[in-house]
Design an enzyme around this catalytic site. Structure first.
Site, mmCIF file in Angstrom:
data_model
loop_
_atom_site.group_PDB
_atom_site.id
_atom_site.type_symbol
_atom_site.label_atom_id
_atom_site.label_comp_id
_atom_site.label_asym_id
_atom_site.label_seq_id
_atom_site.Cartn_x
_atom_site.Cartn_y
_atom_site.Cartn_z
ATOM 1 N N ASP A 73 1.187 -11.657 10.480
ATOM 2 C CA ASP A 73 1.951 -11.746 11.735
ATOM 3 C C ASP A 73 1.608 -13.026 12.492
ATOM 4 O OD1 ASP A 73 3.263 -9.398 11.269
ATOM 5 O OD2 ASP A 73 1.973 -8.175 12.546
ATOM 6 N N THR A 105 -0.784 7.585 -1.196
ATOM 7 C CA THR A 105 -2.100 7.487 -1.874
ATOM 8 C C THR A 105 -2.986 6.410 -1.234
ATOM 9 O OG1 THR A 105 -1.301 5.803 -3.397
ATOM 10 C CG2 THR A 105 -1.025 8.102 -4.073
ATOM 11 N N ARG A 121 0.840 -1.197 0.000
ATOM 12 C CA ARG A 121 0.000 0.000 0.000
ATOM 13 C C ARG A 121 0.877 1.248 0.000
ATOM 14 N NH1 ARG A 121 -5.070 1.468 3.698
ATOM 15 N NH2 ARG A 121 -4.054 0.166 5.221
ATOM 16 N N ASP A 158 -3.656 -9.462 12.742
ATOM 17 C CA ASP A 158 -2.914 -9.422 11.478
ATOM 18 C C ASP A 158 -2.594 -10.861 11.056
ATOM 19 O OD1 ASP A 158 -0.789 -7.265 9.893
ATOM 20 O OD2 ASP A 158 -0.488 -9.432 9.723
HETATM 21 N N1 URA Z 1 -5.266 -7.676 7.311
HETATM 22 C C1 URA Z 1 -5.153 -8.498 8.377
HETATM 23 O O1 URA Z 1 -4.279 -9.340 8.434
HETATM 24 N N2 URA Z 1 -6.038 -8.353 9.384
HETATM 25 C C2 URA Z 1 -7.018 -7.442 9.356
HETATM 26 O O2 URA Z 1 -7.808 -7.378 10.308
HETATM 27 C C3 URA Z 1 -7.121 -6.596 8.233
HETATM 28 C C4 URA Z 1 -6.221 -6.729 7.225
#
Ligand code: URA
Length: 213
Positions: free
Chosen positions: A207, A112, A108, A204
């Protein structure tokens, strides 16, 4: 199970839902998360390929000849979106070991906030394949929408998406841009928060899969 989005199917199978709860649980270890994500994606692959065409071929069992169903040569290509998409690739390959695998990397742009492609590798015959894009989380929907747009540009004509969890906001974006692309998910969660996390979500996904922070 259908959903408020006509092109989105929510997989309400008890095994899928049970495994999703384990993934959501913050106490689930990295090792457990990886294993469960793999198991869950195998089950999701079962659903996303449910309508693959079959043909009858003659085979011989140890006892007699018979007409037996066999896949009608429909060629598949899984395309994980790096990096978290890789965490649900192995389960897909457990279900369809002969599938090809393409990869797409997007980040990302901090200015922008638009997805920018940094890696793309697809099989040459992508236009002949049923392409299944895999990414655990459809949050804003921008990455998955950009990946699908890129695959269409590359000639892919039949595309489906598998995500473990979707945010309704992201689905609105994605299905507006790509109403022709079916999405298979285990849950449409409550919302996207101000930090771009799906709530209640699972945190995430990258992660949790790789033990990073
Ligand atoms: N990406 C992720 O890994 N978790 C989220 O909650 C949103 C995007």
């Amino acid at each position: 199970m259908t959903s408020a989005f006509p092109s989105v199917t929510v997989l309400d199978h008890p095994l899928v839902q049970h495994k999703l709860s384990l993934l959501r649980d913050r106490e689930t270890s990295t090792n457990g998360f990886r294993r469960i994500a793999r198991e869950m994606s195998l089950l999701m692959c079962y659903e996303v390929t449910r309508d693959l065409p079959l043909t009858m071929v003659e085979i011989e069992t140890p006892l007699e000849r018979m007409q037996a169903p066999q896949l009608l040569g429909k060629k598949l290509c899984f395309v994980p979106i790096l990096r978290a998409g890789n965490g649900i690739l192995d389960g897909m390959l457990d279900a369809v070991p002969v599938a090809r695998v393409g990869h797409i990397g997007l980040y990302r742009d901090p200015q922008t906030l638009e997805p920018v492609e940094y890696y793309l590798k697809l099989p040459d015959d992508i236009q002949e394949r049923l392409v299944i894009v895999v990414d655990p989380m459809l949050a804003t929907g921008h990455s998955v929408a950009a990946a699908v747009a890129r695959l269409k540009e590359a000639g892919a004509a039949q595309i489906r998406v598998v995500c473990l969890i979707c945010a309704p906001e992201g689905l609105t974006t994605f299905t507006t841009e790509h109403p022709d692309v079916p999405v298979f998910t285990a849950s449409i969660d409550r919302c996207l928060d101000d930090h771009g996390y799906i709530r209640p979500g699972l945190g995430d996904a990258g992660d949790r899969l790789y033990g990073t922070k």
